[in-house]
Scaffold this active site. Sequence first.
Site, PDB file in Angstrom:
ATOM      1  N   LEU A 180       0.827  -1.199   0.000  1.00  0.00           N
ATOM      2  CA  LEU A 180       0.000   0.000   0.000  1.00  0.00           C
ATOM      3  C   LEU A 180       0.862   1.250   0.000  1.00  0.00           C
ATOM      4  CD1 LEU A 180      -2.608   1.571   0.190  1.00  0.00           C
ATOM      5  CD2 LEU A 180      -2.659   1.107   2.652  1.00  0.00           C
ATOM      6  N   VAL A 260      -5.085   6.453   6.001  1.00  0.00           N
ATOM      7  CA  VAL A 260      -5.786   5.389   5.279  1.00  0.00           C
ATOM      8  C   VAL A 260      -5.407   4.027   5.861  1.00  0.00           C
ATOM      9  CG1 VAL A 260      -6.128   6.621   3.109  1.00  0.00           C
ATOM     10  CG2 VAL A 260      -3.962   5.414   3.510  1.00  0.00           C
ATOM     11  N   ARG A 262      -5.405   2.713   9.880  1.00  0.00           N
ATOM     12  CA  ARG A 262      -6.429   2.389  10.869  1.00  0.00           C
ATOM     13  C   ARG A 262      -6.618   3.598  11.789  1.00  0.00           C
ATOM     14  NH1 ARG A 262      -7.933  -0.799   7.911  1.00  0.00           N
ATOM     15  NH2 ARG A 262      -8.290  -3.053   8.149  1.00  0.00           N
ATOM     16  N   ASP A 286      -9.942   8.705   6.354  1.00  0.00           N
ATOM     17  CA  ASP A 286     -10.869   7.696   5.852  1.00  0.00           C
ATOM     18  C   ASP A 286     -11.170   6.633   6.900  1.00  0.00           C
ATOM     19  OD1 ASP A 286     -12.404   6.482   3.683  1.00  0.00           O
ATOM     20  OD2 ASP A 286     -10.898   4.888   3.721  1.00  0.00           O
ATOM     21  N   GLU A 291     -16.019   3.377  14.333  1.00  0.00           N
ATOM     22  CA  GLU A 291     -16.789   3.556  13.103  1.00  0.00           C
ATOM     23  C   GLU A 291     -18.163   2.919  13.258  1.00  0.00           C
ATOM     24  OE1 GLU A 291     -14.500   2.143   9.761  1.00  0.00           O
ATOM     25  OE2 GLU A 291     -12.806   3.470  10.213  1.00  0.00           O
ATOM     26  N   HIS A 310     -14.617   5.367   5.396  1.00  0.00           N
ATOM     27  CA  HIS A 310     -13.832   4.139   5.178  1.00  0.00           C
ATOM     28  C   HIS A 310     -14.129   3.559   3.796  1.00  0.00           C
ATOM     29  CE1 HIS A 310     -11.694   0.719   7.534  1.00  0.00           C
ATOM     30  NE2 HIS A 310     -11.307   0.726   6.268  1.00  0.00           N
ATOM     31  N   VAL A 311     -13.884   4.363   2.765  1.00  0.00           N
ATOM     32  CA  VAL A 311     -14.185   3.951   1.388  1.00  0.00           C
ATOM     33  C   VAL A 311     -13.009   4.151   0.446  1.00  0.00           C
ATOM     34  CG1 VAL A 311     -16.691   4.313   1.576  1.00  0.00           C
ATOM     35  CG2 VAL A 311     -15.205   6.240   0.939  1.00  0.00           C
ATOM     36  N   SER A 312     -11.827   4.417   0.970  1.00  0.00           N
ATOM     37  CA  SER A 312     -10.691   4.731   0.091  1.00  0.00           C
ATOM     38  C   SER A 312     -10.322   3.589  -0.839  1.00  0.00           C
ATOM     39  CB  SER A 312      -9.470   5.131   0.924  1.00  0.00           C
ATOM     40  OG  SER A 312      -9.061   4.077   1.779  1.00  0.00           O
TER      41      SER A 312
END
Length: 350
Positions: A180, A260, A262, A286, A291, A310-312
Amino acid sequence: MPEAANAPRLLVVDLAATSRNWSLPEEGRRRIAAATPRGWRVHFVSAPTVSDGDGGRPPSDEALRVVAGAEAYFGFGLSQPVFEAGRVLRWVHSAAAGVGAALFPEMVASDVLLTNSAGIYGEPIAEYVLGGVLHFLRGFDFAVEQQQGAKWDKAPFVSDDSPVREVGDCDVLVVGAGGLGSAIARALSALGARCVGVRRRPELGVPEGFERVVGPDALDAELPRAQVIVLATPSTSETRELLDRERIARLRSDAIVVNVGRGSLLDEESLADALEEGRIRGAVLDVFREEPLAATSRLWRIRRALLTPHVSGVSPLRYWGRQLDLFIDNWARYSEGRPLRNLVDKRAGY
Protein backbone atom coordinates in the site's frame (compact mmCIF):
# COMPACT_ATOMS: atom_id res chain seq x y z
CA MET A 1 -7.23 -32.57 6.10
CA PRO A 2 -11.01 -33.17 6.25
CA GLU A 3 -12.28 -35.86 8.60
CA ALA A 4 -13.11 -38.37 5.83
CA ALA A 5 -9.85 -39.18 4.10
CA ASN A 6 -11.43 -39.89 0.70
CA ALA A 7 -13.96 -37.05 0.75
CA PRO A 8 -13.37 -33.98 -1.41
CA ARG A 9 -11.61 -31.15 0.38
CA LEU A 10 -14.10 -28.36 1.09
CA LEU A 11 -13.74 -24.63 0.44
CA VAL A 12 -16.45 -22.41 1.94
CA VAL A 13 -16.93 -19.08 0.15
CA ASP A 14 -18.78 -16.63 2.40
CA LEU A 15 -18.95 -13.48 0.27
CA ALA A 16 -22.66 -12.70 -0.26
CA ALA A 17 -22.22 -9.20 1.11
CA THR A 18 -25.22 -7.01 1.83
CA SER A 19 -23.43 -4.21 -0.06
CA ARG A 20 -23.73 -4.94 -3.77
CA ASN A 21 -20.27 -3.59 -4.66
CA TRP A 22 -18.67 -5.99 -2.17
CA SER A 23 -20.80 -9.05 -2.97
CA LEU A 24 -19.17 -11.76 -5.06
CA PRO A 25 -20.70 -11.44 -8.55
CA GLU A 26 -21.93 -14.38 -10.59
CA GLU A 27 -18.87 -14.13 -12.82
CA GLY A 28 -16.72 -14.47 -9.70
CA ARG A 29 -18.53 -17.67 -8.73
CA ARG A 30 -17.87 -19.02 -12.20
CA ARG A 31 -14.18 -18.15 -11.98
CA ILE A 32 -13.82 -19.92 -8.64
CA ALA A 33 -15.72 -22.98 -9.89
CA ALA A 34 -13.59 -23.16 -13.04
CA ALA A 35 -10.36 -22.87 -11.04
CA THR A 36 -11.26 -25.58 -8.50
CA PRO A 37 -8.23 -27.88 -8.06
CA ARG A 38 -8.64 -31.61 -8.40
CA GLY A 39 -10.03 -33.17 -5.22
CA TRP A 40 -11.83 -30.03 -4.01
CA ARG A 41 -15.45 -28.92 -3.89
CA VAL A 42 -16.88 -25.48 -3.16
CA HIS A 43 -19.85 -24.35 -1.11
CA PHE A 44 -20.99 -20.78 -1.81
CA VAL A 45 -22.84 -19.43 1.24
CA SER A 46 -26.06 -17.80 0.07
CA ALA A 47 -26.93 -16.17 3.41
CA PRO A 48 -25.97 -12.50 3.50
CA THR A 49 -22.83 -11.37 5.29
CA VAL A 50 -21.32 -8.01 6.19
CA SER A 51 -18.25 -6.83 4.30
CA ASP A 52 -17.27 -4.08 6.75
CA GLY A 53 -14.33 -4.88 8.99
CA ASP A 54 -12.26 -8.03 9.18
CA GLY A 55 -14.31 -10.58 11.07
CA GLY A 56 -15.93 -8.86 14.01
CA ARG A 57 -19.54 -9.33 12.86
CA PRO A 58 -21.72 -12.37 13.73
CA PRO A 59 -21.75 -15.02 10.96
CA SER A 60 -24.85 -16.53 9.39
CA ASP A 61 -26.26 -19.85 10.56
CA GLU A 62 -25.48 -21.30 7.13
CA ALA A 63 -21.82 -20.32 7.36
CA LEU A 64 -21.52 -21.88 10.81
CA ARG A 65 -23.13 -25.08 9.60
CA VAL A 66 -21.07 -25.66 6.47
CA VAL A 67 -17.71 -24.53 7.86
CA ALA A 68 -17.73 -27.51 10.22
CA GLY A 69 -16.38 -29.68 7.41
CA ALA A 70 -14.28 -27.06 5.64
CA GLU A 71 -10.54 -27.14 5.18
CA ALA A 72 -10.48 -23.62 3.69
CA TYR A 73 -12.63 -20.54 4.26
CA PHE A 74 -12.82 -17.42 2.05
CA GLY A 75 -14.69 -14.54 3.67
CA PHE A 76 -14.46 -10.98 4.91
CA GLY A 77 -12.08 -11.73 7.76
CA LEU A 78 -12.66 -14.48 10.31
CA SER A 79 -15.03 -14.34 13.25
CA GLN A 80 -14.38 -16.36 16.37
CA PRO A 81 -17.63 -18.37 15.98
CA VAL A 82 -16.57 -19.44 12.48
CA PHE A 83 -13.13 -20.42 13.76
CA GLU A 84 -14.65 -22.46 16.60
CA ALA A 85 -17.14 -24.17 14.26
CA GLY A 86 -14.42 -24.93 11.69
CA ARG A 87 -12.95 -27.92 13.46
CA VAL A 88 -10.82 -28.96 10.46
CA LEU A 89 -9.95 -25.52 9.12
CA ARG A 90 -6.38 -25.20 7.87
CA TRP A 91 -6.42 -22.05 5.74
CA VAL A 92 -8.41 -18.81 5.85
CA HIS A 93 -8.20 -16.16 3.13
CA SER A 94 -9.68 -12.78 4.00
CA ALA A 95 -11.09 -10.48 1.36
CA ALA A 96 -10.13 -7.62 3.68
CA ALA A 97 -6.68 -6.12 4.11
CA GLY A 98 -6.85 -5.68 7.89
CA VAL A 99 -6.72 -8.69 10.16
CA GLY A 100 -7.03 -7.23 13.66
CA ALA A 101 -10.43 -8.73 14.53
CA ALA A 102 -9.32 -12.14 13.23
CA LEU A 103 -6.33 -12.35 15.55
CA PHE A 104 -8.06 -13.49 18.71
CA PRO A 105 -5.85 -15.62 21.00
CA GLU A 106 -7.19 -18.99 19.88
CA MET A 107 -6.54 -18.18 16.21
CA VAL A 108 -3.05 -16.84 16.90
CA ALA A 109 -2.13 -19.97 18.87
CA SER A 110 -3.49 -22.33 16.21
CA ASP A 111 -1.77 -23.72 13.11
CA VAL A 112 -4.46 -22.28 10.81
CA LEU A 113 -2.85 -20.26 8.02
CA LEU A 114 -4.21 -16.76 7.40
CA THR A 115 -3.75 -14.79 4.20
CA ASN A 116 -5.18 -11.35 3.55
CA SER A 117 -5.85 -9.05 0.61
CA ALA A 118 -3.23 -6.40 1.33
CA GLY A 119 -1.95 -4.98 -1.93
CA ILE A 120 -5.06 -5.31 -4.07
CA TYR A 121 -6.39 -2.08 -2.58
CA GLY A 122 -3.17 -0.21 -3.35
CA GLU A 123 -4.16 1.53 -6.57
CA PRO A 124 -7.56 2.94 -5.51
CA ILE A 125 -6.21 4.01 -2.13
CA ALA A 126 -3.24 5.69 -3.78
CA GLU A 127 -5.64 7.67 -5.98
CA TYR A 128 -7.67 8.56 -2.89
CA VAL A 129 -4.55 9.86 -1.12
CA LEU A 130 -3.56 11.87 -4.17
CA GLY A 131 -7.05 13.38 -4.42
CA GLY A 132 -7.14 14.25 -0.72
CA VAL A 133 -3.71 15.86 -0.81
CA LEU A 134 -4.68 17.89 -3.89
CA HIS A 135 -7.83 19.06 -2.07
CA PHE A 136 -5.63 21.04 0.29
CA LEU A 137 -2.64 21.78 -1.97
CA ARG A 138 -4.88 23.38 -4.61
CA GLY A 139 -7.16 25.14 -2.11
CA PHE A 140 -10.34 23.24 -2.90
CA ASP A 141 -11.38 23.64 0.74
CA PHE A 142 -11.46 27.42 0.14
CA ALA A 143 -13.43 26.89 -3.08
CA VAL A 144 -16.07 24.73 -1.35
CA GLU A 145 -16.53 27.31 1.40
CA GLN A 146 -16.83 30.15 -1.12
CA GLN A 147 -19.30 28.24 -3.26
CA GLN A 148 -21.54 27.64 -0.25
CA GLY A 149 -21.57 31.39 0.36
CA ALA A 150 -21.73 32.44 -3.32
CA LYS A 151 -18.49 34.35 -2.73
CA TRP A 152 -15.87 35.23 -5.39
CA ASP A 153 -12.54 35.79 -3.64
CA LYS A 154 -9.09 35.06 -5.03
CA ALA A 155 -7.27 36.14 -1.88
CA PRO A 156 -6.76 32.68 -0.32
CA PHE A 157 -5.22 31.50 -3.58
CA VAL A 158 -2.98 34.45 -4.50
CA SER A 159 -2.06 36.21 -1.23
CA ASP A 160 1.54 36.24 -0.01
CA ASP A 161 0.74 33.58 2.60
CA SER A 162 -1.33 31.40 0.26
CA PRO A 163 -0.90 27.68 1.04
CA VAL A 164 -1.45 26.68 -2.59
CA ARG A 165 1.30 24.36 -3.79
CA GLU A 166 2.05 21.69 -6.38
CA VAL A 167 2.59 18.06 -5.45
CA GLY A 168 6.14 18.43 -6.75
CA ASP A 169 6.84 21.03 -4.04
CA CYS A 170 6.27 18.48 -1.29
CA ASP A 171 8.32 16.20 0.89
CA VAL A 172 6.11 13.24 1.76
CA LEU A 173 6.51 10.85 4.67
CA VAL A 174 4.67 7.55 4.24
CA VAL A 175 4.45 5.47 7.42
CA GLY A 176 4.22 1.93 6.13
CA ALA A 177 6.30 1.03 3.08
CA GLY A 178 4.64 -2.24 2.08
CA GLY A 179 2.42 -2.77 -0.95
CA LEU A 180 0.00 0.00 0.00
CA GLY A 181 2.69 2.49 0.97
CA SER A 182 4.62 1.83 -2.21
CA ALA A 183 1.50 2.38 -4.36
CA ILE A 184 0.96 5.71 -2.60
CA ALA A 185 4.60 6.71 -3.09
CA ARG A 186 4.47 5.82 -6.79
CA ALA A 187 1.40 7.99 -7.32
CA LEU A 188 2.86 11.01 -5.53
CA SER A 189 6.41 10.70 -6.84
CA ALA A 190 5.05 10.53 -10.40
CA LEU A 191 4.07 14.18 -9.89
CA GLY A 192 7.45 15.11 -8.44
CA ALA A 193 6.98 14.58 -4.70
CA ARG A 194 9.99 13.36 -2.75
CA CYS A 195 8.82 10.35 -0.74
CA VAL A 196 10.43 8.85 2.35
CA GLY A 197 9.08 5.61 3.77
CA VAL A 198 9.03 4.37 7.35
CA ARG A 199 9.24 0.60 7.66
CA ARG A 200 9.92 -1.78 10.51
CA ARG A 201 12.82 -3.38 8.67
CA PRO A 202 14.53 -0.79 6.45
CA GLU A 203 17.22 -3.34 5.60
CA LEU A 204 14.68 -4.97 3.26
CA GLY A 205 15.37 -2.19 0.80
CA VAL A 206 13.75 0.83 -0.85
CA PRO A 207 10.47 0.01 -2.67
CA GLU A 208 9.54 1.72 -5.91
CA GLY A 209 8.35 5.29 -5.43
CA PHE A 210 10.54 6.08 -2.43
CA GLU A 211 13.80 8.01 -2.43
CA ARG A 212 14.80 6.33 0.82
CA VAL A 213 13.38 4.43 3.77
CA VAL A 214 14.07 4.74 7.49
CA GLY A 215 13.22 2.73 10.59
CA PRO A 216 10.60 3.67 13.20
CA ASP A 217 13.32 5.15 15.39
CA ALA A 218 13.78 7.94 12.81
CA LEU A 219 10.12 8.99 12.78
CA ASP A 220 10.56 11.95 15.14
CA ALA A 221 13.39 13.36 13.03
CA GLU A 222 11.43 12.99 9.77
CA LEU A 223 8.07 14.43 10.86
CA PRO A 224 9.07 18.15 10.95
CA ARG A 225 10.49 17.90 7.40
CA ALA A 226 7.34 16.61 5.71
CA GLN A 227 4.53 18.64 4.16
CA VAL A 228 2.47 15.46 3.75
CA ILE A 229 2.30 12.62 6.29
CA VAL A 230 0.47 9.48 5.18
CA LEU A 231 -0.40 6.75 7.69
CA ALA A 232 -0.60 3.47 5.77
CA THR A 233 0.50 0.89 8.31
CA PRO A 234 -1.44 -1.83 10.14
CA SER A 235 -2.66 -1.37 13.70
CA THR A 236 -0.41 -3.25 16.11
CA SER A 237 0.71 -2.74 19.69
CA GLU A 238 3.68 -0.80 18.29
CA THR A 239 1.69 1.52 16.01
CA ARG A 240 -1.32 2.47 18.14
CA GLU A 241 -1.41 6.26 18.57
CA LEU A 242 1.76 6.45 16.52
CA LEU A 243 0.82 10.05 15.76
CA ASP A 244 0.12 11.27 19.29
CA ARG A 245 -0.19 14.76 20.75
CA GLU A 246 3.56 15.23 21.07
CA ARG A 247 4.25 14.20 17.48
CA ILE A 248 1.36 16.25 16.09
CA ALA A 249 2.95 19.25 17.82
CA ARG A 250 6.14 18.61 15.81
CA LEU A 251 4.40 18.99 12.44
CA ARG A 252 4.93 21.94 10.13
CA SER A 253 2.23 24.58 9.88
CA ASP A 254 1.61 23.58 6.24
CA ALA A 255 1.43 19.86 7.02
CA ILE A 256 -1.34 17.67 5.62
CA VAL A 257 -2.09 14.46 7.57
CA VAL A 258 -3.66 11.54 5.70
CA ASN A 259 -4.88 8.39 7.44
CA VAL A 260 -5.79 5.39 5.28
CA GLY A 261 -4.38 2.80 7.71
CA ARG A 262 -6.43 2.39 10.87
CA GLY A 263 -8.15 4.90 13.14
CA SER A 264 -6.07 3.78 16.12
CA LEU A 265 -2.89 5.11 14.49
CA LEU A 266 -3.51 8.68 15.61
CA ASP A 267 -4.86 10.71 18.51
CA GLU A 268 -8.05 12.15 16.99
CA GLU A 269 -8.65 14.70 19.75
CA SER A 270 -5.13 16.11 19.47
CA LEU A 271 -5.48 16.23 15.70
CA ALA A 272 -8.79 18.10 16.04
CA ASP A 273 -7.10 20.61 18.36
CA ALA A 274 -4.32 21.21 15.83
CA LEU A 275 -6.81 21.69 12.99
CA GLU A 276 -9.09 24.04 14.94
CA GLU A 277 -6.14 26.13 16.09
CA GLY A 278 -4.72 26.33 12.56
CA ARG A 279 -1.44 24.66 13.54
CA ILE A 280 -1.50 22.37 10.48
CA ARG A 281 -2.91 22.82 6.98
CA GLY A 282 -5.40 19.96 6.92
CA ALA A 283 -6.26 16.31 7.43
CA VAL A 284 -7.69 13.66 5.10
CA LEU A 285 -9.28 10.89 7.16
CA ASP A 286 -10.87 7.70 5.85
CA VAL A 287 -10.56 5.58 9.02
CA PHE A 288 -11.49 6.33 12.61
CA ARG A 289 -11.02 4.88 16.06
CA GLU A 290 -14.74 4.11 16.25
CA GLU A 291 -16.79 3.56 13.10
CA PRO A 292 -19.23 4.93 12.21
CA LEU A 293 -17.76 8.21 13.43
CA ALA A 294 -20.10 9.68 16.04
CA ALA A 295 -22.22 12.62 14.90
CA THR A 296 -20.92 14.49 17.95
CA SER A 297 -17.29 14.32 16.80
CA ARG A 298 -15.67 17.71 16.34
CA LEU A 299 -14.04 16.47 13.17
CA TRP A 300 -17.31 16.75 11.21
CA ARG A 301 -17.40 20.50 11.76
CA ILE A 302 -13.77 21.41 11.01
CA ARG A 303 -13.24 22.97 7.58
CA ARG A 304 -9.62 21.83 7.52
CA ALA A 305 -10.72 18.17 7.80
CA LEU A 306 -11.84 16.10 4.81
CA LEU A 307 -13.70 12.99 6.02
CA THR A 308 -14.89 9.88 4.18
CA PRO A 309 -16.60 6.76 5.63
CA HIS A 310 -13.83 4.14 5.18
CA VAL A 311 -14.19 3.95 1.39
CA SER A 312 -10.69 4.73 0.09
CA GLY A 313 -10.29 1.22 -1.29
CA VAL A 314 -13.58 1.11 -3.19
CA SER A 315 -13.18 0.17 -6.86
CA PRO A 316 -16.40 -1.45 -8.12
CA LEU A 317 -15.11 -2.25 -11.62
CA ARG A 318 -11.71 -3.68 -10.68
CA TYR A 319 -11.91 -5.07 -7.16
CA TRP A 320 -13.12 -8.58 -7.89
CA GLY A 321 -10.70 -9.13 -10.74
CA ARG A 322 -7.77 -8.32 -8.47
CA GLN A 323 -9.22 -10.23 -5.55
CA LEU A 324 -9.83 -13.43 -7.48
CA ASP A 325 -6.46 -13.27 -9.21
CA LEU A 326 -4.90 -13.33 -5.73
CA PHE A 327 -7.23 -15.94 -4.24
CA ILE A 328 -7.13 -18.40 -7.14
CA ASP A 329 -3.34 -18.24 -7.28
CA ASN A 330 -3.16 -18.82 -3.52
CA TRP A 331 -5.66 -21.69 -3.71
CA ALA A 332 -3.44 -23.44 -6.24
CA ARG A 333 -0.39 -22.76 -4.09
CA TYR A 334 -2.09 -24.10 -0.97
CA SER A 335 -3.31 -27.22 -2.76
CA GLU A 336 0.19 -27.96 -4.05
CA GLY A 337 1.97 -27.15 -0.79
CA ARG A 338 3.74 -24.08 -2.18
CA PRO A 339 4.39 -20.83 -0.25
CA LEU A 340 1.35 -18.57 0.01
CA ARG A 341 1.20 -14.92 -0.98
CA ASN A 342 0.13 -12.41 1.68
CA LEU A 343 0.69 -14.87 4.51
CA VAL A 344 -0.03 -13.04 7.77
CA ASP A 345 2.44 -13.20 10.65
CA LYS A 346 -0.23 -13.77 13.29
CA ARG A 347 2.01 -12.78 16.19
CA ALA A 348 3.30 -9.61 14.50
CA GLY A 349 -0.27 -8.65 13.60
CA TYR A 350 0.08 -8.26 9.82
